[in-house]
Motif scaffolding. Sequence first.
Motif, PDB file in Angstrom:
ATOM      1  N   UNK A   1       7.089 -36.577 -26.666  1.00  0.00           N
ATOM      2  CA  UNK A   1       7.343 -35.213 -26.222  1.00  0.00           C
ATOM      3  C   UNK A   1       6.734 -35.048 -24.838  1.00  0.00           C
ATOM      4  N   UNK A   2       7.543 -34.627 -23.865  1.00  0.00           N
ATOM      5  CA  UNK A   2       7.089 -34.506 -22.490  1.00  0.00           C
ATOM      6  C   UNK A   2       7.074 -33.041 -22.081  1.00  0.00           C
ATOM      7  N   UNK A   3       5.933 -32.579 -21.533  1.00  0.00           N
ATOM      8  CA  UNK A   3       5.835 -31.250 -20.950  1.00  0.00           C
ATOM      9  C   UNK A   3       5.829 -31.445 -19.436  1.00  0.00           C
ATOM     10  N   UNK A   4       6.981 -31.252 -18.818  1.00  0.00           N
ATOM     11  CA  UNK A   4       7.158 -31.543 -17.398  1.00  0.00           C
ATOM     12  C   UNK A   4       6.180 -30.799 -16.486  1.00  0.00           C
ATOM     13  N   UNK A   5       5.986 -29.480 -16.642  1.00  0.00           N
ATOM     14  CA  UNK A   5       5.100 -28.771 -15.712  1.00  0.00           C
ATOM     15  C   UNK A   5       3.664 -29.301 -15.692  1.00  0.00           C
ATOM     16  N   UNK A   6       3.134 -29.664 -16.849  1.00  0.00           N
ATOM     17  CA  UNK A   6       1.746 -30.131 -16.909  1.00  0.00           C
ATOM     18  C   UNK A   6       1.627 -31.645 -16.787  1.00  0.00           C
TER      19      UNK A   6
END
Length: 68
Positions: free
Chosen positions: A35-40
Amino acid sequence: MPVTKTITVKGMTCGHCESAVRSEIADVDGVTSVDVDLPSGAVTITSDHELDEAAVRAAVDEAGYTVA
């Protein structure tokens, strides 16, 4: 028992970056989800056993990014 680890990947700026990192990490032995959280830059990896940290770093490097 599943093992979850979160790392921070530097340099991702768009959906293509996210996809490249997700794809490379998904190929690491034992990984069941990414799971990737792009902004952080946070990448949460779930695997069916303890991850080989060197393999994860190599996968991120292969995608063209670095682990913070």
